[in-house]
Design a protein around this motif. Structure first.
Motif, PDB file in Angstrom:
ATOM      1  N   ASP A  24       0.804  -1.213   0.000  1.00 33.18           N
ATOM      2  CA  ASP A  24       0.000   0.000   0.000  1.00 33.18           C
ATOM      3  C   ASP A  24       0.841   1.270   0.000  1.00 33.18           C
ATOM      4  N   CYS A  25       2.105   1.151   0.340  1.00 32.13           N
ATOM      5  CA  CYS A  25       2.981   2.318   0.392  1.00 32.13           C
ATOM      6  C   CYS A  25       3.535   2.665  -0.993  1.00 32.13           C
ATOM      7  N   CYS A  26       4.033   1.667  -1.720  1.00 30.26           N
ATOM      8  CA  CYS A  26       4.681   1.959  -3.010  1.00 30.26           C
ATOM      9  C   CYS A  26       3.881   1.440  -4.207  1.00 30.26           C
ATOM     10  N   LEU A  27       2.748   0.777  -3.956  1.00 29.84           N
ATOM     11  CA  LEU A  27       1.874   0.227  -4.996  1.00 29.84           C
ATOM     12  C   LEU A  27       2.582  -0.787  -5.893  1.00 29.84           C
ATOM     13  N   GLU A  28       3.517  -1.519  -5.310  1.00 27.66           N
ATOM     14  CA  GLU A  28       4.164  -2.618  -6.021  1.00 27.66           C
ATOM     15  C   GLU A  28       3.358  -3.892  -5.772  1.00 27.66           C
ATOM     16  N   TYR A  29       3.083  -4.610  -6.842  1.00 26.29           N
ATOM     17  CA  TYR A  29       2.283  -5.837  -6.760  1.00 26.29           C
ATOM     18  C   TYR A  29       3.206  -7.046  -6.732  1.00 26.29           C
ATOM     19  N   ASN A  30       2.927  -7.963  -5.830  1.00 26.92           N
ATOM     20  CA  ASN A  30       3.687  -9.206  -5.735  1.00 26.92           C
ATOM     21  C   ASN A  30       2.839 -10.356  -6.242  1.00 26.92           C
ATOM     22  N   PHE A  31       3.417 -11.137  -7.136  1.00 23.55           N
ATOM     23  CA  PHE A  31       2.817 -12.379  -7.590  1.00 23.55           C
ATOM     24  C   PHE A  31       3.691 -13.476  -7.004  1.00 23.55           C
ATOM     25  N   VAL A  32       3.118 -14.259  -6.096  1.00 27.17           N
ATOM     26  CA  VAL A  32       3.870 -15.317  -5.429  1.00 27.17           C
ATOM     27  C   VAL A  32       3.159 -16.628  -5.689  1.00 27.17           C
ATOM     28  N   TYR A  33       3.898 -17.585  -6.257  1.00 26.54           N
ATOM     29  CA  TYR A  33       3.328 -18.911  -6.478  1.00 26.54           C
ATOM     30  C   TYR A  33       4.429 -19.940  -6.286  1.00 26.54           C
ATOM     31  N   LYS A  34       4.236 -20.806  -5.310  1.00 24.85           N
ATOM     32  CA  LYS A  34       5.230 -21.808  -4.924  1.00 24.85           C
ATOM     33  C   LYS A  34       6.555 -21.105  -4.678  1.00 24.85           C
ATOM     34  N   ASN A  35       7.602 -21.399  -5.438  1.00 23.41           N
ATOM     35  CA  ASN A  35       8.898 -20.768  -5.176  1.00 23.41           C
ATOM     36  C   ASN A  35       9.174 -19.575  -6.101  1.00 23.41           C
ATOM     37  N   LEU A  36       8.151 -19.041  -6.723  1.00 19.69           N
ATOM     38  CA  LEU A  36       8.277 -17.926  -7.649  1.00 19.69           C
ATOM     39  C   LEU A  36       7.721 -16.661  -7.005  1.00 19.69           C
ATOM     40  N   LEU A  37       8.514 -15.604  -6.971  1.00 18.29           N
ATOM     41  CA  LEU A  37       8.049 -14.299  -6.499  1.00 18.29           C
ATOM     42  C   LEU A  37       8.439 -13.284  -7.557  1.00 18.29           C
ATOM     43  N   LEU A  38       7.438 -12.617  -8.112  1.00 20.05           N
ATOM     44  CA  LEU A  38       7.666 -11.585  -9.118  1.00 20.05           C
ATOM     45  C   LEU A  38       7.026 -10.288  -8.648  1.00 20.05           C
ATOM     46  N   ALA A  39       7.696  -9.174  -8.886  1.00 11.98           N
ATOM     47  CA  ALA A  39       7.189  -7.863  -8.493  1.00 11.98           C
ATOM     48  C   ALA A  39       6.858  -7.061  -9.749  1.00 11.98           C
ATOM     49  N   PHE A  40       5.689  -6.408  -9.713  1.00 11.07           N
ATOM     50  CA  PHE A  40       5.184  -5.696 -10.885  1.00 11.07           C
ATOM     51  C   PHE A  40       4.514  -4.384 -10.493  1.00 11.07           C
ATOM     52  N   SER A  41       4.348  -3.522 -11.485  1.00 12.36           N
ATOM     53  CA  SER A  41       3.370  -2.440 -11.370  1.00 12.36           C
ATOM     54  C   SER A  41       2.006  -3.085 -11.625  1.00 12.36           C
ATOM     55  N   GLN A  42       0.944  -2.360 -11.411  1.00 10.39           N
ATOM     56  CA  GLN A  42      -0.398  -2.926 -11.640  1.00 10.39           C
ATOM     57  C   GLN A  42      -0.571  -3.363 -13.093  1.00 10.39           C
ATOM     58  N   ASP A  43      -0.199  -2.512 -14.037  1.00  4.33           N
ATOM     59  CA  ASP A  43      -0.347  -2.855 -15.455  1.00  4.33           C
ATOM     60  C   ASP A  43       0.490  -4.072 -15.836  1.00  4.33           C
ATOM     61  N   GLU A  44       1.697  -4.154 -15.298  1.00  6.16           N
ATOM     62  CA  GLU A  44       2.560  -5.296 -15.588  1.00  6.16           C
ATOM     63  C   GLU A  44       1.971  -6.592 -15.044  1.00  6.16           C
ATOM     64  N   LEU A  45       1.409  -6.532 -13.840  1.00  8.01           N
ATOM     65  CA  LEU A  45       0.769  -7.719 -13.255  1.00  8.01           C
ATOM     66  C   LEU A  45      -0.373  -8.200 -14.137  1.00  8.01           C
ATOM     67  N   VAL A  46      -1.211  -7.281 -14.563  1.00  6.40           N
ATOM     68  CA  VAL A  46      -2.346  -7.637 -15.419  1.00  6.40           C
ATOM     69  C   VAL A  46      -1.856  -8.256 -16.722  1.00  6.40           C
ATOM     70  N   ARG A  47      -0.874  -7.642 -17.363  1.00  7.35           N
ATOM     71  CA  ARG A  47      -0.341  -8.188 -18.616  1.00  7.35           C
ATOM     72  C   ARG A  47       0.277  -9.571 -18.413  1.00  7.35           C
ATOM     73  N   PHE A  48       1.011  -9.759 -17.316  1.00 10.14           N
ATOM     74  CA  PHE A  48       1.641 -11.050 -17.036  1.00 10.14           C
ATOM     75  C   PHE A  48       0.587 -12.143 -16.850  1.00 10.14           C
ATOM     76  N   CYS A  49      -0.402 -11.881 -16.022  1.00  9.02           N
ATOM     77  CA  CYS A  49      -1.440 -12.887 -15.762  1.00  9.02           C
ATOM     78  C   CYS A  49      -2.267 -13.169 -17.014  1.00  9.02           C
ATOM     79  N   GLU A  50      -2.597 -12.135 -17.753  1.00 10.04           N
ATOM     80  CA  GLU A  50      -3.339 -12.348 -19.006  1.00 10.04           C
ATOM     81  C   GLU A  50      -2.523 -13.172 -19.994  1.00 10.04           C
ATOM     82  N   TRP A  51      -1.224 -12.961 -20.037  1.00  7.00           N
ATOM     83  CA  TRP A  51      -0.335 -13.724 -20.909  1.00  7.00           C
ATOM     84  C   TRP A  51      -0.335 -15.198 -20.511  1.00  7.00           C
ATOM     85  N   LEU A  52      -0.180 -15.465 -19.204  1.00  8.09           N
ATOM     86  CA  LEU A  52      -0.199 -16.865 -18.748  1.00  8.09           C
ATOM     87  C   LEU A  52      -1.516 -17.546 -19.118  1.00  8.09           C
TER      88      LEU A  52
END
Length: 112
Positions: A24-52
């Protein structure tokens, strides 16, 4: 990845194997799944998930591996790939659908 211990991380969606959260402080989004942790902006998170999700049944991503995973995604790095079982992609899709709803609701309640 924001590392301040006192920064509030809001979990937008979760499953037994991971979560999608936002600092909530820097608006960085974390995608965590099993041993994978990726950090995104909101738009990047949406594009990544839509791509998968959109390429989960594409022949380009079909590559049966010895450990049972059959969906392999090529990252922008030439030596890094992300591999999933179909059930894992179900988890990712469910988390993304939940997170997207929360993101949309937050946008309505807290317009920027």
């Amino acid at each position: 990845m924001h590392q301040k211990q006192d920064s509030p991380l809001s979990i937008l969606a979760e499953c037994a194997n991971g979560y999608i959260g936002v600092c909530d402080c820097c608006l960085e989004y974390n995608f965590v799944y099993k041993n994978l942790l990726l950090a995104f902006s909101q738009d990047e998170l949406v594009r990544f998930c839509e791509w998968l999700i959109s390429y989960r049944h594409h022949r380009e991503t079909f590559l049966p591996l010895p450990h049972g995973r059959t969906r392999v995604y090529k990252s922008p790095l030439s030596n890094m790939f992300i591999a999933f079982h179909d059930e894992e992609l179900d988890d990712v899709e469910q988390m993304f659908c939940q997170a997207r709803l929360v993101i949309e609701a937050r946008g309505i309640v807290q317009p920027q």
